[in-house]
Design a protein around this motif. Sequence first.
Motif, PDB file in Angstrom:
ATOM      1  N   LEU A  88       2.911   1.564 -12.150  1.00 41.02           N
ATOM      2  CA  LEU A  88       2.385   1.489 -10.793  1.00 41.02           C
ATOM      3  C   LEU A  88       3.563   1.617  -9.833  1.00 41.02           C
ATOM      4  O   LEU A  88       4.500   0.829  -9.885  1.00 41.02           O
ATOM      5  CB  LEU A  88       1.664   0.163 -10.551  1.00 41.02           C
ATOM      6  N   THR A  89       3.521   2.590  -8.946  1.00 40.87           N
ATOM      7  CA  THR A  89       4.656   2.850  -8.063  1.00 40.87           C
ATOM      8  C   THR A  89       4.610   1.926  -6.838  1.00 40.87           C
ATOM      9  O   THR A  89       3.568   1.337  -6.522  1.00 40.87           O
ATOM     10  CB  THR A  89       4.657   4.309  -7.584  1.00 40.87           C
ATOM     11  N   PRO A  90       5.723   1.814  -6.104  1.00 41.22           N
ATOM     12  CA  PRO A  90       5.690   1.058  -4.845  1.00 41.22           C
ATOM     13  C   PRO A  90       4.627   1.558  -3.874  1.00 41.22           C
ATOM     14  O   PRO A  90       4.001   0.769  -3.162  1.00 41.22           O
ATOM     15  CB  PRO A  90       7.105   1.249  -4.294  1.00 41.22           C
ATOM     16  N   THR A  91       4.396   2.868  -3.837  1.00 41.46           N
ATOM     17  CA  THR A  91       3.353   3.406  -2.969  1.00 41.46           C
ATOM     18  C   THR A  91       1.977   2.899  -3.385  1.00 41.46           C
ATOM     19  O   THR A  91       1.130   2.596  -2.534  1.00 41.46           O
ATOM     20  CB  THR A  91       3.381   4.948  -2.991  1.00 41.46           C
ATOM     21  N   TYR A  92       1.725   2.801  -4.675  1.00 38.52           N
ATOM     22  CA  TYR A  92       0.475   2.218  -5.167  1.00 38.52           C
ATOM     23  C   TYR A  92       0.253   0.842  -4.556  1.00 38.52           C
ATOM     24  O   TYR A  92      -0.862   0.514  -4.099  1.00 38.52           O
ATOM     25  CB  TYR A  92       0.524   2.120  -6.690  1.00 38.52           C
ATOM     26  N   HIS A  93       1.302   0.028  -4.534  1.00 33.62           N
ATOM     27  CA  HIS A  93       1.149  -1.335  -4.044  1.00 33.62           C
ATOM     28  C   HIS A  93       0.836  -1.379  -2.552  1.00 33.62           C
ATOM     29  O   HIS A  93       0.097  -2.256  -2.088  1.00 33.62           O
ATOM     30  CB  HIS A  93       2.402  -2.146  -4.372  1.00 33.62           C
ATOM     31  N   VAL A  94       1.383  -0.436  -1.767  1.00 32.63           N
ATOM     32  CA  VAL A  94       1.022  -0.367  -0.354  1.00 32.63           C
ATOM     33  C   VAL A  94      -0.477  -0.124  -0.208  1.00 32.63           C
ATOM     34  O   VAL A  94      -1.165  -0.762   0.613  1.00 32.63           O
ATOM     35  CB  VAL A  94       1.823   0.739   0.363  1.00 32.63           C
ATOM     36  N   TYR A  95      -1.015   0.788  -1.012  1.00 34.14           N
ATOM     37  CA  TYR A  95      -2.442   1.076  -0.951  1.00 34.14           C
ATOM     38  C   TYR A  95      -3.280  -0.134  -1.379  1.00 34.14           C
ATOM     39  O   TYR A  95      -4.316  -0.430  -0.769  1.00 34.14           O
ATOM     40  CB  TYR A  95      -2.767   2.297  -1.817  1.00 34.14           C
ATOM     41  N   GLU A  96      -2.827  -0.827  -2.402  1.00 33.85           N
ATOM     42  CA  GLU A  96      -3.579  -2.005  -2.854  1.00 33.85           C
ATOM     43  C   GLU A  96      -3.562  -3.099  -1.792  1.00 33.85           C
ATOM     44  O   GLU A  96      -4.578  -3.763  -1.549  1.00 33.85           O
ATOM     45  CB  GLU A  96      -2.994  -2.509  -4.172  1.00 33.85           C
ATOM     46  N   MET A  97      -2.423  -3.294  -1.144  1.00 36.99           N
ATOM     47  CA  MET A  97      -2.302  -4.321  -0.114  1.00 36.99           C
ATOM     48  C   MET A  97      -3.089  -3.972   1.150  1.00 36.99           C
ATOM     49  O   MET A  97      -3.311  -4.845   2.002  1.00 36.99           O
ATOM     50  CB  MET A  97      -0.825  -4.537   0.240  1.00 36.99           C
ATOM     51  N   SER A  98      -3.521  -2.728   1.286  1.00 35.57           N
ATOM     52  CA  SER A  98      -4.161  -2.245   2.510  1.00 35.57           C
ATOM     53  C   SER A  98      -5.668  -2.054   2.379  1.00 35.57           C
ATOM     54  O   SER A  98      -6.300  -1.534   3.312  1.00 35.57           O
ATOM     55  CB  SER A  98      -3.522  -0.915   2.944  1.00 35.57           C
ATOM     56  N   THR A  99      -6.270  -2.463   1.276  1.00 31.82           N
ATOM     57  CA  THR A  99      -7.700  -2.206   1.084  1.00 31.82           C
ATOM     58  C   THR A  99      -8.549  -2.887   2.157  1.00 31.82           C
ATOM     59  O   THR A  99      -9.662  -2.437   2.437  1.00 31.82           O
ATOM     60  CB  THR A  99      -8.163  -2.652  -0.310  1.00 31.82           C
ATOM     61  N   GLY A 100      -8.044  -3.933   2.786  1.00 34.01           N
ATOM     62  CA  GLY A 100      -8.785  -4.600   3.847  1.00 34.01           C
ATOM     63  C   GLY A 100      -8.990  -3.751   5.083  1.00 34.01           C
ATOM     64  O   GLY A 100      -9.831  -4.087   5.936  1.00 34.01           O
ATOM     65  N   HIS A 101      -8.264  -2.642   5.202  1.00 35.02           N
ATOM     66  CA  HIS A 101      -8.449  -1.733   6.342  1.00 35.02           C
ATOM     67  C   HIS A 101      -9.616  -0.760   6.132  1.00 35.02           C
ATOM     68  O   HIS A 101     -10.038  -0.105   7.088  1.00 35.02           O
ATOM     69  CB  HIS A 101      -7.185  -0.923   6.600  1.00 35.02           C
ATOM     70  N   HIS A 102     -10.116  -0.650   4.901  1.00 35.94           N
ATOM     71  CA  HIS A 102     -11.179   0.314   4.617  1.00 35.94           C
ATOM     72  C   HIS A 102     -12.424   0.000   5.451  1.00 35.94           C
ATOM     73  O   HIS A 102     -12.995  -1.097   5.366  1.00 35.94           O
ATOM     74  CB  HIS A 102     -11.571   0.288   3.138  1.00 35.94           C
ATOM     75  N   ASP A 103     -12.871   0.951   6.236  1.00 40.25           N
ATOM     76  CA  ASP A 103     -14.087   0.816   7.043  1.00 40.25           C
ATOM     77  C   ASP A 103     -14.044  -0.404   7.969  1.00 40.25           C
ATOM     78  O   ASP A 103     -15.090  -0.973   8.313  1.00 40.25           O
ATOM     79  CB  ASP A 103     -15.331   0.761   6.153  1.00 40.25           C
ATOM     80  N   ALA A 104     -12.858  -0.796   8.377  1.00 39.80           N
ATOM     81  CA  ALA A 104     -12.692  -1.858   9.370  1.00 39.80           C
ATOM     82  C   ALA A 104     -12.439  -1.227  10.731  1.00 39.80           C
ATOM     83  O   ALA A 104     -12.131  -0.033  10.842  1.00 39.80           O
ATOM     84  CB  ALA A 104     -11.540  -2.776   8.982  1.00 39.80           C
ATOM     85  N   ASP A 105     -12.586  -2.026  11.784  1.00 41.09           N
ATOM     86  CA  ASP A 105     -12.374  -1.532  13.139  1.00 41.09           C
ATOM     87  C   ASP A 105     -10.924  -1.732  13.557  1.00 41.09           C
ATOM     88  O   ASP A 105     -10.383  -2.833  13.435  1.00 41.09           O
ATOM     89  CB  ASP A 105     -13.289  -2.265  14.116  1.00 41.09           C
ATOM     90  N   ALA A 106     -10.306  -0.657  14.024  1.00 40.34           N
ATOM     91  CA  ALA A 106      -8.896  -0.713  14.404  1.00 40.34           C
ATOM     92  C   ALA A 106      -8.681  -1.680  15.567  1.00 40.34           C
ATOM     93  O   ALA A 106      -9.501  -1.760  16.490  1.00 40.34           O
ATOM     94  CB  ALA A 106      -8.392   0.673  14.781  1.00 40.34           C
TER      95      ALA A 106
END
Length: 510
Positions: A378-396
């Motif tokens: 699992l690359t460092p970039t993978y971990h950024v995506y995993e840590m960011s799942t709370g942004h999916h379909d959320a309001d900016a």
Amino acid sequence: MTRADHLTAIIDLDLPGPRISRHVYGHFAEHLGRCIYGGFWVGEDSDVPNVRGIRSDVVDALRALQIPNLRWPGGCFADDYHWRDGIGPRDQRPRMVNSHWGDVVEDNSFGTHEFMDLCELLGAEPYVSGNVGSGTVREMSEWVEYLTRADDSPMAALRRGNGRDEPWRVPFWGIGNEAWGCGGNLRAEQFASLARQYATYVRDHGDNTVYRIAAGADSDDLHWTEALMRSFDQAGLGQSPAAPFQALSLHYYTMTGSWSAKGSATQFTTDEWYLALARAAHMETLLQRHSTVMDRYDPQRNVGLVVDEWGTWWDVEPGTNPGFLYQQNTLRDALVASTHLDAFHRHADRVVMTNIAQTVNVLQAMLLTDPDSGALVLTPTYHVYEMSTGHHDADALAVHLKDVPAVETASKELPLVSASASTRGDTALVSISHLDAAESRTLVVDLRGREVTAHTARVLTADRVDAHNTPDALDRVAPRPHDDAVRPHPRGLEVTLPPASFVTLSLTLA
């Protein structure tokens, strides 16, 4: 470098903005190097655990990211790909030459049915990139029919003969790829007309509604975007049956050198660290410029912008095939990803999808599969995506940064903090990228408009900016709790930002 003793991020939690589509977190799988063969696909007879030939641990890892969509089969490969070669019994499929990537011969064992099976295993929506460069209108039209029609049409009957009774749902369709280059070397106006023609025959069958994405610009080519937008029927822009397509794409890659010498993935100076991040920050400028052009024709922003190729592009790892684009993935790549995602969040009213290049073993990959040990990294970039799942379909949520220090680079001035935030129901997620390679800082997160009743924090960092994960060190760069670095503050929270770090704050709201 400019310095600041007081660093503040102001967030109005009660003022949600446009929805951040989960499809901003999309992925890209091209027939390139070991992305498909040796990455996703190992074959049913492989000793590597698999489901119908698809590697099980890769699927499990991507499901943990809640992967929303997957773009396939390219990339440049798409405009050499003829879909009928990839259906039917695998031992009867014709072979083909992958002239773009390594000049290797492929056996077409991974084709339409295998890709759709992969998407179903992932829980991801398919984004099929159609062949304009060397294909025909009829070929593309019949592929859509083969995939999505339910009755006894000729293509539906062919699909059933190949073992699939029910049609698939295919929501996203690309009209060509990089038509200004490997997809045909076309002029902007020439492709705009061709895109209208091809899009006309990418039809909706039954209840499958296709979102058509025209191959868009390379980087700063505003003329290309202008030509595509000008081609719209103004009476039915973007949404009516008169509209030829609903979105256009944009491609941009980050490197520290030139196309002939892009820079090393793992051996770089501090100056190159900052230069890479400054060039990644150019994405913000590109989104602003292309959106401005689109606004002239589409002020209501009905037409989407799809950044379906982006990420770092370094020189290949020593000793690997130059055409396979295999590169390591360090903490620097992770912060390139996180700052891109901040920009996409800020432009959520226009950016409807992005696809990082690429998912496995190619360019800025989520995952690396080791051909010797069979290990999955699992690359460092993978971990950024995993840590960011709370942004999916959320309001900016707008983040107003004050007193941010900056560093001068050969490309542009680089602010050393990037941030974005979103809210969904009674939660909020704040993402903070600290780009200083050497110093830690304290950030006051000034939270307004709603009461925060609880919070947790995570951090992704390492002891070296070139740190990366390998089969022998799988967790050298991995997220860890950061709660002890977050303290109450009269205006919200105060958080310590380590050097070269990505921090997320998860908030519970009253």
